[in-house]
Scaffold this active site. Structure first.
Site, mmCIF file in Angstrom:
data_model
loop_
_atom_site.group_PDB
_atom_site.id
_atom_site.type_symbol
_atom_site.label_atom_id
_atom_site.label_comp_id
_atom_site.label_asym_id
_atom_site.label_seq_id
_atom_site.Cartn_x
_atom_site.Cartn_y
_atom_site.Cartn_z
ATOM 1 N N ASP A 255 0.813 -1.221 0.000
ATOM 2 C CA ASP A 255 0.000 0.000 0.000
ATOM 3 C C ASP A 255 0.845 1.269 0.000
ATOM 4 O OD1 ASP A 255 -2.304 -1.657 0.239
ATOM 5 O OD2 ASP A 255 -1.917 -1.808 2.390
ATOM 6 N N LYS B 218 2.356 2.100 -5.240
ATOM 7 C CA LYS B 218 3.066 1.631 -6.444
ATOM 8 C C LYS B 218 2.253 1.914 -7.710
ATOM 9 C CE LYS B 218 3.153 -2.428 -4.483
ATOM 10 N NZ LYS B 218 2.808 -2.077 -3.093
ATOM 11 N N GLY C 207 -4.177 -4.209 -4.595
ATOM 12 C CA GLY C 207 -5.145 -3.194 -4.990
ATOM 13 C C GLY C 207 -4.372 -1.948 -5.376
ATOM 14 N N HIS C 208 -4.260 -1.684 -6.660
ATOM 15 C CA HIS C 208 -3.465 -0.548 -7.123
ATOM 16 C C HIS C 208 -4.405 0.558 -7.609
ATOM 17 C CE1 HIS C 208 0.227 -3.391 -7.688
ATOM 18 N NE2 HIS C 208 -0.059 -3.127 -6.438
ATOM 19 N N GLN D 278 2.182 -5.968 -3.257
ATOM 20 C CA GLN D 278 2.491 -6.065 -1.812
ATOM 21 C C GLN D 278 3.795 -5.301 -1.514
ATOM 22 O OE1 GLN D 278 1.574 -9.410 -3.390
ATOM 23 N NE2 GLN D 278 -0.424 -8.519 -3.097
HETATM 24 P P1 IMP Z 1 -2.591 -12.785 1.568
HETATM 25 O O1 IMP Z 1 -1.663 -12.205 0.563
HETATM 26 O O2 IMP Z 1 -4.036 -12.578 1.223
HETATM 27 O O3 IMP Z 1 -2.264 -14.218 1.885
HETATM 28 O O4 IMP Z 1 -2.377 -11.974 2.943
HETATM 29 C C1 IMP Z 1 -1.181 -12.094 3.714
HETATM 30 C C2 IMP Z 1 -0.796 -10.754 4.325
HETATM 31 O O5 IMP Z 1 -0.433 -9.853 3.288
HETATM 32 C C3 IMP Z 1 -1.902 -10.055 5.104
HETATM 33 O O6 IMP Z 1 -1.308 -9.320 6.163
HETATM 34 C C4 IMP Z 1 -2.483 -9.090 4.096
HETATM 35 O O7 IMP Z 1 -3.125 -7.990 4.705
HETATM 36 C C5 IMP Z 1 -1.223 -8.684 3.368
HETATM 37 N N1 IMP Z 1 -1.463 -8.218 1.998
HETATM 38 C C6 IMP Z 1 -1.705 -8.973 0.910
HETATM 39 N N2 IMP Z 1 -1.827 -8.206 -0.177
HETATM 40 C C7 IMP Z 1 -1.649 -6.943 0.229
HETATM 41 C C8 IMP Z 1 -1.614 -5.685 -0.468
HETATM 42 O O8 IMP Z 1 -1.759 -5.593 -1.698
HETATM 43 N N3 IMP Z 1 -1.375 -4.586 0.298
HETATM 44 C C9 IMP Z 1 -1.153 -4.673 1.634
HETATM 45 N N4 IMP Z 1 -1.163 -5.813 2.310
HETATM 46 C C10 IMP Z 1 -1.404 -6.938 1.612
#
Ligand code: IMP
Length: 429
Positions: free
Chosen positions: A14, A17, A41-42, A224
């Protein structure tokens, strides 16, 4: 010749990017995603219009740009088609410009069921995943039982699905106490989606190599952030892919020499969504103020993001892991109006002073931040596009961040619009 740039998040995701990839995409041939899935989520804002992209690369709003999903991306066919539909409804031509690697693992309904049931079973110890099935899909890939996009139109799909679903349904019924997933319905959904996606499948590895050979610049777009990287992040509170610059090679099917410049996207403060340690987290009105002014709610799940001060030891770790050449400092405008601003310069770690984030979540949980305090600024910096027009204290803040990290600032973002951006050094040239 313009450089190929990889854009990665240096914190817990977040960072912004999408905005920078969209801004740079004006000048490139292609934008390539190489890991993650629709957990990302971009957010892009162009002329006041907001677009949130989850799987589709953030170059899609530039009509001349080709967008690629490399083999390291996990693809939910249903969510991909939904996102394509949303863009098409907004007048964006997608299908002729989106090239998807055959080898992308498929995120299917049973992955979502397992992800959510597992989190429920963990209770207070949950990771706080996005519940999108990302972890179980990467598990299938590594376990060599994944269904990949090229399988969706093969006659072998039935047998493959039977085998993988038997495994997940056993897990759901006998370990997670959750409802199982129906075979016939899943097969039907995957087959239909496979037919829609098949025309977009392409040899991404070869296309990128050819683009390079013809001097056409590429942007590799990470999702991420480094501290969520499965190997280098605050394990086990991480995502299931490698979110670092080096992942662009295997995740896009290209060699290490494809990248010329690593741009580290860094928010001017720190946020985290989901569980896990966060040394500079603020639980007071200052943190609440950052969350409010920064509109810190997840763009995928809508969950409130935890907020805190900028963390230099975490950034130093992150910059080393990625080999960051330059930073883009994001959301500087959110820091306006504060009397003073703190920067964490090191940690008191079990009685010892350290200046690098340690490995493992229990060690990170024991890091007590040591702060340096800088004077804030009252003026709004929203939308400023020249460094010299920033208040002196804002300039000092940025210079101090450069000095503490030893990495130059390439860009500064002062608002959500594409062009609310200060250019210091162009990453592409
Ligand atoms: P997962 O990727 O859904 O397995 O989530 C694992 C961890 O990564 C959790 O803490 C999510 O909140 C975090 N996470 C996954 N994708 C994002 C993102 O695009 N932005 C911020 N945190 C993310």
């Amino acid at each position: 010749m313009p450089r190929n740039v990889v854009v990665i998040g240096t914190q817990w995701g977040d960072e912004g990017k999408g905005k920078i990839v969209d801004w740079l995409a004006e000048q490139v041939h292609g934008v390539v995603r190489f890991q993650g899935g629709h957990n990302a989520g971009h957010t892009l804002v162009v002329n006041g219009k907001k677009t949130v992209l989850r799987l589709i690369p953030s170059g899609m709003l530039h009509p001349h740009t080709t967008c690629y999903l490399g083999n390291g991306v996990v693809v939910s066919p249903a969510d991909l088609m939904k996102e394509i539909g949303e863009l098409e409804a907004a007048g964006v031509e997608v299908r002729s410009r989106l090239k998807i690697a055959h080898a992308c693992p498929v995120v299917a309904p049973y992955h979502v069921a397992v992800d959510q049931a597992r989190e429920a079973k963990r209770g207070d110890a949950k990771i706080g995943t996005t519940g999108r099935g990302i972890g179980p899909t990467y598990e299938d890939k590594v376990a060599r039982r994944a269904i990949r996009l090229h399988d969706l139109t093969e006659p072998t799909l039935e047998a493959k699905l039977k085998e993988v679903l038997e495994y997940h349904n056993f897990m759901l019924a006998n370990y997670l106490n959750a409802p199982t997933v129906d075979y016939a319905q899943t097969l039907d959904t995957l087959r239909k989606a496979g037919e829609q996606i098949a025309p977009m499948l392409a040899d991404v590895s070869h296309a990128l190599t050819e683009a390079r050979r013809h001097g056409k610049p590429l942007l590799f777009e990470g999702a991420q952030g480094t501290l969520l990287d499965v190997d280098n992040g605050t394990y086990p509170f991480v995502t299931s892919s490698n979110c670092v610059s080096g992942a662009a090679g295997p995740g896009a099917g290209v060699g290490a020499r494809m990248i010329d410049y690593v741009l580290g996207i860094t928010k001017a403060y720190t946020t985290r969504v989901g569980s896990g340690p966060f040394p500079t987290e603020l639980f007071d009105d200052i943190g609440a103020g950052l969350a409010k002014r920064g509109n810190e709610f997840g763009s995928v799940t809508g969950r409130p993001r935890r907020c805190g001060w900028l963390d230099i030891p975490a950034l130093k770790r992150s910059f080393e892991i990625n080999g960051v050449d330059g930073m883009a400092i994001m959301k500087l405008d959110v820091l306006s109006g504060m009397d003073e601003i703190k920067i964490c310069t090191g940690y008191d770690f079990r009685g010892e002073w350290i200046d690098r984030l340690p490995y493992g979540s229990s060690a990170v949980a024991d890091c007590k931040p040591v702060y340096e305090t800088l004077a804030g600024w009252k003026e709004s910096v929203f939308g400023i596009r020249k460094f010299e027009q920033l208040p002196m204290n804002a300039q000092s803040y940025l210079k101090r961040v450069e000095a503490l990290t030893g990495v130059p600032i390439a860009l500064v973002s002062t608002g959500f619009e594409r062009d609310d951006t200060i250019l210091m050094q162009h990453p592409l040239n």
